[in-house]
Design a protein around this motif. Structure first.
Motif, PDB file in Angstrom:
ATOM      1  N   LYS A   2      16.577  -3.995  -7.689  1.00 58.92           N
ATOM      2  CA  LYS A   2      18.293  -4.041  -7.807  1.00 58.92           C
ATOM      3  C   LYS A   2      18.070  -3.603  -9.796  1.00 58.92           C
ATOM      4  O   LYS A   2      17.123  -3.650 -10.596  1.00 58.92           O
ATOM      5  N   TYR A   3      18.284  -3.130 -10.123  1.00 56.64           N
ATOM      6  CA  TYR A   3      18.855  -2.753 -11.709  1.00 56.64           C
ATOM      7  C   TYR A   3      20.136  -2.906 -11.978  1.00 56.64           C
ATOM      8  O   TYR A   3      21.320  -3.050 -11.409  1.00 56.64           O
ATOM      9  N   LEU A   4      20.062  -2.798 -13.585  1.00 60.05           N
ATOM     10  CA  LEU A   4      21.081  -2.897 -14.475  1.00 60.05           C
ATOM     11  C   LEU A   4      21.647  -1.070 -14.617  1.00 60.05           C
ATOM     12  O   LEU A   4      20.807  -0.201 -15.213  1.00 60.05           O
ATOM     13  N   GLU A   5      23.295  -0.750 -14.527  1.00 61.14           N
ATOM     14  CA  GLU A   5      23.584  -0.037 -15.505  1.00 61.14           C
ATOM     15  C   GLU A   5      25.001  -0.369 -16.508  1.00 61.14           C
ATOM     16  O   GLU A   5      25.176  -0.955 -16.337  1.00 61.14           O
ATOM     17  N   TYR A   6      24.565   1.045 -17.238  1.00 64.88           N
ATOM     18  CA  TYR A   6      25.510   0.728 -18.479  1.00 64.88           C
ATOM     19  C   TYR A   6      25.494   1.879 -19.204  1.00 64.88           C
ATOM     20  O   TYR A   6      24.489   2.582 -19.197  1.00 64.88           O
ATOM     21  N   LYS A   7      26.514   2.969 -19.157  1.00 65.24           N
ATOM     22  CA  LYS A   7      26.908   3.757 -20.183  1.00 65.24           C
ATOM     23  C   LYS A   7      25.581   5.163 -19.835  1.00 65.24           C
ATOM     24  O   LYS A   7      25.464   5.358 -20.401  1.00 65.24           O
ATOM     25  N   LEU A  21      11.613 -16.842 -17.808  1.00 64.50           N
ATOM     26  CA  LEU A  21      12.759 -15.673 -18.548  1.00 64.50           C
ATOM     27  C   LEU A  21      12.975 -14.447 -17.813  1.00 64.50           C
ATOM     28  O   LEU A  21      11.403 -14.103 -16.794  1.00 64.50           O
ATOM     29  N   LEU A  22      13.881 -13.956 -17.733  1.00 67.34           N
ATOM     30  CA  LEU A  22      14.708 -12.726 -16.936  1.00 67.34           C
ATOM     31  C   LEU A  22      14.146 -11.947 -18.366  1.00 67.34           C
ATOM     32  O   LEU A  22      14.302 -11.747 -19.521  1.00 67.34           O
ATOM     33  N   TYR A  23      13.551 -10.096 -17.773  1.00 64.50           N
ATOM     34  CA  TYR A  23      12.937  -9.202 -19.010  1.00 64.50           C
ATOM     35  C   TYR A  23      13.274  -7.749 -18.392  1.00 64.50           C
ATOM     36  O   TYR A  23      13.474  -8.006 -17.267  1.00 64.50           O
ATOM     37  N   GLY A  24      13.684  -6.461 -19.211  1.00 63.44           N
ATOM     38  CA  GLY A  24      14.214  -6.019 -18.797  1.00 63.44           C
ATOM     39  C   GLY A  24      13.352  -4.954 -19.558  1.00 63.44           C
ATOM     40  O   GLY A  24      12.963  -4.711 -21.191  1.00 63.44           O
ATOM     41  N   LYS A  25      13.662  -3.335 -19.174  1.00 66.68           N
ATOM     42  CA  LYS A  25      13.661  -2.474 -19.865  1.00 66.68           C
ATOM     43  C   LYS A  25      14.274  -1.361 -20.161  1.00 66.68           C
ATOM     44  O   LYS A  25      13.786  -0.747 -18.481  1.00 66.68           O
ATOM     45  N   VAL A  26      14.915   0.182 -20.543  1.00 66.13           N
ATOM     46  CA  VAL A  26      16.174   1.092 -20.005  1.00 66.13           C
ATOM     47  C   VAL A  26      14.388   2.305 -18.941  1.00 66.13           C
ATOM     48  O   VAL A  26      13.720   2.482 -19.500  1.00 66.13           O
ATOM     49  N   LEU A  27      14.711   2.508 -18.272  1.00 67.15           N
ATOM     50  CA  LEU A  27      14.317   3.353 -17.352  1.00 67.15           C
ATOM     51  C   LEU A  27      14.445   4.923 -17.609  1.00 67.15           C
ATOM     52  O   LEU A  27      15.749   4.673 -17.771  1.00 67.15           O
ATOM     53  N   GLY A  28      13.781   5.861 -17.549  1.00 67.41           N
ATOM     54  CA  GLY A  28      14.218   7.314 -17.699  1.00 67.41           C
ATOM     55  C   GLY A  28      13.964   7.841 -18.654  1.00 67.41           C
ATOM     56  O   GLY A  28      13.613   9.022 -19.171  1.00 67.41           O
ATOM     57  N   ILE A  29      13.267   6.902 -19.717  1.00 70.48           N
ATOM     58  CA  ILE A  29      13.058   7.349 -21.492  1.00 70.48           C
ATOM     59  C   ILE A  29      12.461   7.219 -22.005  1.00 70.48           C
ATOM     60  O   ILE A  29      11.083   6.343 -21.987  1.00 70.48           O
ATOM     61  N   GLY A  37      16.518 -12.284 -21.127  1.00 74.00           N
ATOM     62  CA  GLY A  37      17.476 -13.054 -20.586  1.00 74.00           C
ATOM     63  C   GLY A  37      16.657 -14.299 -19.650  1.00 74.00           C
ATOM     64  O   GLY A  37      16.434 -14.368 -19.323  1.00 74.00           O
ATOM     65  N   GLU A  38      17.816 -15.837 -20.227  1.00 74.26           N
ATOM     66  CA  GLU A  38      17.218 -16.629 -19.497  1.00 74.26           C
ATOM     67  C   GLU A  38      18.353 -16.950 -18.461  1.00 74.26           C
ATOM     68  O   GLU A  38      17.372 -17.955 -17.388  1.00 74.26           O
ATOM     69  N   THR A  39      18.939 -16.608 -17.980  1.00 75.16           N
ATOM     70  CA  THR A  39      20.242 -16.411 -16.622  1.00 75.16           C
ATOM     71  C   THR A  39      20.140 -14.441 -16.641  1.00 75.16           C
ATOM     72  O   THR A  39      19.992 -13.943 -17.162  1.00 75.16           O
ATOM     73  N   GLY A  40      20.721 -14.677 -15.630  1.00 73.73           N
ATOM     74  CA  GLY A  40      21.299 -13.369 -14.903  1.00 73.73           C
ATOM     75  C   GLY A  40      22.191 -12.745 -15.644  1.00 73.73           C
ATOM     76  O   GLY A  40      22.080 -11.122 -16.948  1.00 73.73           O
ATOM     77  N   LYS A  41      23.031 -13.348 -16.471  1.00 72.95           N
ATOM     78  CA  LYS A  41      24.153 -13.546 -17.469  1.00 72.95           C
ATOM     79  C   LYS A  41      23.664 -12.744 -18.293  1.00 72.95           C
ATOM     80  O   LYS A  41      24.533 -11.626 -19.565  1.00 72.95           O
TER      81      LYS A  41
END
Length: 113
Positions: A2-7, A21-29, A37-41
């Motif tokens: 699953k992915y996060l989407e925004y703008k 810990l949850l973490y991530g990076k913006v993809l495609g750039i 973040g410590e939680t999904g929210k």
């Protein structure tokens, strides 16, 4: 996955058991926009904040923000595969670009076995 989407930006979702810990990076750039973040929210909130900060920094610097997944990319394949694809495209009376797009569309929308 699953992915996060925004703008118009897509972010990955990873988990570090060592850090709990949850973490991530913006993809495609090319630039690095990361978040955590410590939680999904909290992860989602930090993702949105990271994108907003990136866009604000670009605006302040007078730079155009990178746009992910612009719809064009280079693909390197063996010459023999290129030839076969080009000939099949010609036989189908379509462009090689349309032939490749349809092959990708077919694979991407295919139901998992």
């Amino acid at each position: 996955m699953k992915y996060l989407e925004y703008k118009g930006y897509t972010g990955s979702i990873e988990y570090s058991p060592e850090d709990n810990l949850l973490y991530g990076k913006v993809l495609g750039i090319r630039g690095l926009i990361s978040y955590e973040g410590e939680t999904g929210k909290l992860l989602e909130d930090d993702f949105r904040e990271a994108v907003n900060n990136y866009l604000a920094d670009c605006k302040e610097a007078g730079k155009t923000p990178e746009k992910p997944f612009k719809g064009s990319f280079n693909v390197r394949i063996p010459a023999s595969l290129h030839q076969k694809a080009a000939l099949l495209a010609m036989e189908s009376k379509t462009s090689l670009n349309n032939f490749v797009a349809e092959a990708i569309r077919s694979r991407v929308t295919k139901e998992p076995a």
